[in-house]
Every structure is written in C-alpha cells, then in structure tokens.
Design a protein around this motif. Structure first.
Motif, PDB file in Angstrom:
ATOM      1  N   ALA A  87       4.431 -20.474   9.496  1.00  0.00           N
ATOM      2  CA  ALA A  87       5.633 -19.857  10.157  1.00  0.00           C
ATOM      3  C   ALA A  87       4.766 -18.859  11.007  1.00  0.00           C
ATOM      4  N   ASP A  88       5.962 -18.122  11.756  1.00  0.00           N
ATOM      5  CA  ASP A  88       5.589 -17.220  13.026  1.00  0.00           C
ATOM      6  C   ASP A  88       5.719 -15.775  12.221  1.00  0.00           C
ATOM      7  N   LEU A  89       6.363 -15.555  11.267  1.00  0.00           N
ATOM      8  CA  LEU A  89       6.578 -14.333  10.633  1.00  0.00           C
ATOM      9  C   LEU A  89       7.318 -14.377   9.267  1.00  0.00           C
ATOM     10  N   ILE A  90       6.759 -13.367   8.390  1.00  0.00           N
ATOM     11  CA  ILE A  90       7.413 -13.466   7.023  1.00  0.00           C
ATOM     12  C   ILE A  90       7.931 -11.825   7.036  1.00  0.00           C
ATOM     13  N   LEU A  91       9.286 -11.658   6.716  1.00  0.00           N
ATOM     14  CA  LEU A  91       9.845 -10.461   6.402  1.00  0.00           C
ATOM     15  C   LEU A  91      10.337 -10.163   5.034  1.00  0.00           C
ATOM     16  N   HIS A  92      10.214  -8.848   4.412  1.00  0.00           N
ATOM     17  CA  HIS A  92      10.328  -8.777   2.939  1.00  0.00           C
ATOM     18  C   HIS A  92      10.746  -7.281   2.858  1.00  0.00           C
ATOM     19  N   GLY A  93      11.470  -6.861   1.931  1.00  0.00           N
ATOM     20  CA  GLY A  93      11.507  -5.644   1.340  1.00  0.00           C
ATOM     21  C   GLY A  93      11.059  -5.411   0.208  1.00  0.00           C
ATOM     22  N   HIS A  94      11.931  -4.441  -0.859  1.00  0.00           N
ATOM     23  CA  HIS A  94      11.495  -4.385  -2.137  1.00  0.00           C
ATOM     24  C   HIS A  94      10.910  -3.058  -2.578  1.00  0.00           C
ATOM     25  N   ALA A  95       9.579  -2.986  -1.438  1.00  0.00           N
ATOM     26  CA  ALA A  95       8.623  -2.291  -1.967  1.00  0.00           C
ATOM     27  C   ALA A  95       8.881  -0.753  -1.018  1.00  0.00           C
ATOM     28  N   HIS A  96       9.693   0.046  -1.354  1.00  0.00           N
ATOM     29  CA  HIS A  96      10.112   1.433  -0.703  1.00  0.00           C
ATOM     30  C   HIS A  96       8.934   2.249  -0.494  1.00  0.00           C
ATOM     31  N   MET A  97       8.067   2.275  -1.197  1.00  0.00           N
ATOM     32  CA  MET A  97       6.969   3.104  -1.008  1.00  0.00           C
ATOM     33  C   MET A  97       5.594   2.441  -0.263  1.00  0.00           C
ATOM     34  N   GLY A  98       6.111   1.390   0.144  1.00  0.00           N
ATOM     35  CA  GLY A  98       4.924   0.404   0.658  1.00  0.00           C
ATOM     36  C   GLY A  98       4.658   0.704   2.284  1.00  0.00           C
ATOM     37  N   THR A  99       4.155  -0.365   2.871  1.00  0.00           N
ATOM     38  CA  THR A  99       3.688   0.126   4.273  1.00  0.00           C
ATOM     39  C   THR A  99       4.142  -1.298   5.118  1.00  0.00           C
ATOM     40  N   ALA A 134       0.862  -1.174  -0.041  1.00  0.00           N
ATOM     41  CA  ALA A 134       0.049  -0.282  -0.194  1.00  0.00           C
ATOM     42  C   ALA A 134       0.960   1.224   0.063  1.00  0.00           C
ATOM     43  N   GLY A 135       0.577   2.137  -0.814  1.00  0.00           N
ATOM     44  CA  GLY A 135       1.384   3.436  -1.005  1.00  0.00           C
ATOM     45  C   GLY A 135       2.294   3.170  -2.585  1.00  0.00           C
ATOM     46  N   GLU A 136       2.513   2.087  -2.866  1.00  0.00           N
ATOM     47  CA  GLU A 136       3.174   1.860  -4.300  1.00  0.00           C
ATOM     48  C   GLU A 136       2.103   1.883  -5.333  1.00  0.00           C
ATOM     49  N   PRO A 137       2.253   2.306  -6.665  1.00  0.00           N
ATOM     50  CA  PRO A 137       1.540   2.246  -7.786  1.00  0.00           C
ATOM     51  C   PRO A 137       0.791   0.891  -7.773  1.00  0.00           C
ATOM     52  N   LEU A 138      -0.322   0.837  -8.004  1.00  0.00           N
ATOM     53  CA  LEU A 138      -1.059  -0.511  -8.277  1.00  0.00           C
ATOM     54  C   LEU A 138      -0.572  -1.187  -9.658  1.00  0.00           C
ATOM     55  N   GLU A 139      -0.104  -0.290 -10.542  1.00  0.00           N
ATOM     56  CA  GLU A 139       0.313  -1.036 -11.739  1.00  0.00           C
ATOM     57  C   GLU A 139       1.627  -1.725 -11.642  1.00  0.00           C
ATOM     58  N   ILE A 140       2.367  -1.591 -10.804  1.00  0.00           N
ATOM     59  CA  ILE A 140       3.696  -2.140 -10.706  1.00  0.00           C
ATOM     60  C   ILE A 140       3.702  -3.374  -9.673  1.00  0.00           C
ATOM     61  N   TYR A 141       2.348  -3.710  -8.982  1.00  0.00           N
ATOM     62  CA  TYR A 141       2.405  -4.720  -7.942  1.00  0.00           C
ATOM     63  C   TYR A 141       2.941  -6.207  -8.499  1.00  0.00           C
ATOM     64  N   PRO A 142       2.523  -6.602  -9.895  1.00  0.00           N
ATOM     65  CA  PRO A 142       3.118  -7.745 -10.035  1.00  0.00           C
ATOM     66  C   PRO A 142       4.689  -7.812 -10.305  1.00  0.00           C
ATOM     67  N   PHE A 143       5.235  -6.708 -10.234  1.00  0.00           N
ATOM     68  CA  PHE A 143       6.906  -6.842 -10.047  1.00  0.00           C
ATOM     69  C   PHE A 143       7.238  -6.493  -8.855  1.00  0.00           C
ATOM     70  N   LEU A 144       6.594  -6.494  -7.646  1.00  0.00           N
ATOM     71  CA  LEU A 144       6.763  -6.226  -6.503  1.00  0.00           C
ATOM     72  C   LEU A 144       6.740  -7.577  -5.716  1.00  0.00           C
ATOM     73  N   GLY A 145       5.946  -8.595  -6.006  1.00  0.00           N
ATOM     74  CA  GLY A 145       5.695  -9.711  -5.232  1.00  0.00           C
ATOM     75  C   GLY A 145       4.736 -10.878  -5.891  1.00  0.00           C
ATOM     76  N   SER A 146       4.452 -11.894  -5.197  1.00  0.00           N
ATOM     77  CA  SER A 146       3.758 -12.876  -5.753  1.00  0.00           C
ATOM     78  C   SER A 146       2.866 -13.516  -4.368  1.00  0.00           C
ATOM     79  N   TYR A 147       1.557 -13.968  -4.794  1.00  0.00           N
ATOM     80  CA  TYR A 147       0.827 -14.443  -3.798  1.00  0.00           C
ATOM     81  C   TYR A 147       1.131 -16.031  -3.646  1.00  0.00           C
ATOM     82  N   LEU A 148       2.007 -16.625  -4.576  1.00  0.00           N
ATOM     83  CA  LEU A 148       2.306 -17.890  -4.565  1.00  0.00           C
ATOM     84  C   LEU A 148       3.403 -18.155  -3.502  1.00  0.00           C
ATOM     85  N   LEU A 149       4.229 -16.947  -2.948  1.00  0.00           N
ATOM     86  CA  LEU A 149       5.251 -17.224  -1.850  1.00  0.00           C
ATOM     87  C   LEU A 149       4.407 -17.045  -0.611  1.00  0.00           C
TER      88      LEU A 149
END
Lengths: 81, 247
Positions: free
Chosen positions: B197-209, B173-188
């Motif tokens: 798992a107890d927790l998932i940590l990620h990066g990549h989306a600088h303008m996210g939440t 949330a905060g990233e342009p919707l149009e680039i979501y497919p380049f930011l991640g995947s629900y398959l993960l």
C-alpha cells in the motif's frame, strides 16, 4: 485507608464507563487528598462532566481539573510522501 | 499520473454539543484535498443521535468522503445503523472491504475497517488459553485476513489503508506502554506489508505521534484529532512534480 492507586483506577473506570463521559484518554493521579485530571476533550461541557464523574467516584478528594479543550486549528500544508 | 491529496482525520467524537463546530473547518477543503478519509471514533457514545450529527457534519462536501468506524461508534451496539446513516448521505463506510474512487482520472483504492488490538510483535497476546483470550486474538486475525484479501483483489493506481486501531507502535509514542495491546496490532501491518500500500492512516491513540513506518516501509500516519491539533492532515501521494513545495 484505600491505596491511592485503587482510587485512581476507580475514577479512570468511571470516566470510561459512565454514560455522561465515556472518556478513555484521561490521566488520573491521586496525591494525598488531591485528585488530578489531565487530558484533552472537545468542549467545555465535556470537561466539566469529567470533573463531576471523577468527584462522584472519589468523594472527599479535591478535584483539580487540568483537562484542556482541544482547539481545532485550520488545516496546515500538505505532507508529500 | 496526477498526484492525489488525501485529507484525513479521526477521533472527532461528535455529538450535539459539537454540532456545526467541525463543519466550519471543512469549508474550502476542495482547494486543499481531493478526498477526505475519516479514521473512526466519529461519535462519543455510538448513539444514533450522534450518528445523525456525524452524517450531517460530513454530508454534501465537494470531495468524496470515506469512513471507518471506531470502538466508540460500537459502544451502543448500533454500528450497522450508524454506517447506514452515513451511507445515506453519500459517505462510503468500509467494514474490512474496499472502495475505488476515480479522482482526477486516478483510481484511488481505499481498504480498511475498524481494526482491533492485541499488541505488537514479541509483546502480544496469542490465541491460547481461555476462550475469551482466543476470541480477542481471533477477532484481529480475521480482520487482518480480510484486509489481505481486499488488498490482493484491489485494482487501483494508488492504495491507502484506513483503520481506527494502529498497525504499528511507532505512532503510539506518548501513550502508556501498558495499554499498547489495546491500541493496535502488528497483524494489521503484516497483512498490509504482504500485499503493499502507499499509506496507512489510523486514529485511536489520542496521546500518540503522527508519523511512523511499518516493518515493510509503508508510511503510517496517526490522524487522531488530538494528535494533529488541526481539522485534518493532508498527505500527497504521487510522483514529485516540478514544484517540490506543492502537490
């Protein structure tokens, strides 16, 4: 005259692909002869390089470099999960 | 069982121009956290010179360090060499596999890798059509399958997944919707939800939440440095103790 959307796209591609920058998270907007850059980078040198690359990709436009430098603050308290 | 304090940050994008600046923020980390996880994009161009800066910035810390690489770390086609430089300094680097650390007598299992894109359920690419599209989607599927196996085989008391790309769209949330497919995947997320798992940590989306959830209810945290705005986030796993304000 080239549509401003194409100019902005060209600048964005240049910022991502140029060896001096490789910045993917910069927002680029063109309004008339004005080019606006927004986003965050790690230091002042990178901020200036972004303006250089953008200016070269869109000659003739006035570049407004509104990119800020990220201030890495001290870590705060933990979050309990 | 002791509680664990997980420090995490991604997208530090280090280079010669930032040498030493991040390290100064790591002093005293052992008082705040038990382990430090790095969520990829440790460099900007993925060069060996930048990899050396990263290795020197994160070596010899008083807590164990586990890292994954990001897309920037692949740009110069030297990810294996960068991973080797980090490993030489005692930093574990995950490539769709796992590591188990003994932390205060608790077995902390960390599974993960770079991850990849494709989009989110109902709005994603499919393995159909041109070979280029098939290859794009298949890359993510293979990664998700390897995570599923690594999680299934993991013998640990606490389980954390470390990725660069995002498994959910909440934290975009905060990233342009149009680039979501380049930011991640629900398959993960699907893979992690299936094994737990107890927790998932990620990066990549600088303008996210920072905060999100998988469909299965696993907490997700986007620890990209521009999102956190601080040197690292600290997440406490475990039973609530007597003092609700401290881990």
């Amino acid at each position: 005259m080239e549509a401003p959307q194409y100019v902005a796209a060209r600048v964005q591609s240049a910022l991502a692909e140029d060896d001096r920058t490789h910045e993917l998270g910069v927002r680029v907007d063109v309004r008339g002869d004005q080019l606006f850059l927004r986003g965050q980078v790690g230091c002042e040198e990178r901020r200036e390089l972004i303006a250089d690359v953008a200016g070269e990709a869109a000659p003739g436009l006035v570049v407004h470099n509104e990119i800020s430098v990220v201030d890495v603050r001290e870590p705060g308290g933990e979050e309990r999960l | 069982m002791s509680q664990l304090r997980i420090a995490a940050v991604g997208d530090v994008h280090l280079g010669e121009d930032l040498r030493g600046r991040y390290r100064s923020r790591l002093s005293g980390i052992e008082e705040k956290a038990d382990v430090l996880l790095l969520a990829g994009d440790l460099t900007r161009h993925g060069t060996l010179e930048e990899g050396k800066v990263v290795a020197e910035e994160f070596r010899d810390l008083p807590v164990p360090v586990v890292a994954v690489l990001g897309n920037h770390d692949h740009h110069s086609d030297k990810p294996a060499e960068i991973a080797a430089m980090l490993k030489d300094e005692g930093i574990s680097v995950l490539h769709d596999d796992s590591v188990v650390l003994d932390v205060k007598g608790v077995r902390l299992g960390v599974v993960g890798g770079k991850g990849f894109g494709g989009g989110f359920a109902g709005k994603c690419a499919s393995e159909f059509g041109e070979p280029e599209i098939k290859a794009f989607v298949n890359h993510t599927k293979r990664i998700a399958d390897r995570w599923r196996v690594a999680l299934k085989e993991l013998q640990a008391d606490r389980r954390v997944v470390l990725s660069h790309y995002s498994p959910v769209n909440d934290t975009l949330a905060g990233e342009p919707l149009e680039i979501y497919p380049f930011l991640g995947s629900y398959l993960l997320a699907e893979a992690v939800d299936s094994e737990g798992a107890d927790l998932i940590l990620h990066g990549h989306a600088h303008m996210g939440t920072e905060k999100g959830l998988t469909p299965g209810g696993i907490r997700v945290r986007n620890v990209a440095l521009p999102v956190l705005g601080r040197a690292y986030g600290v997440y406490c796993l475990g039973e609530h103790g007597e003092d609700p304000d401290h881990c």
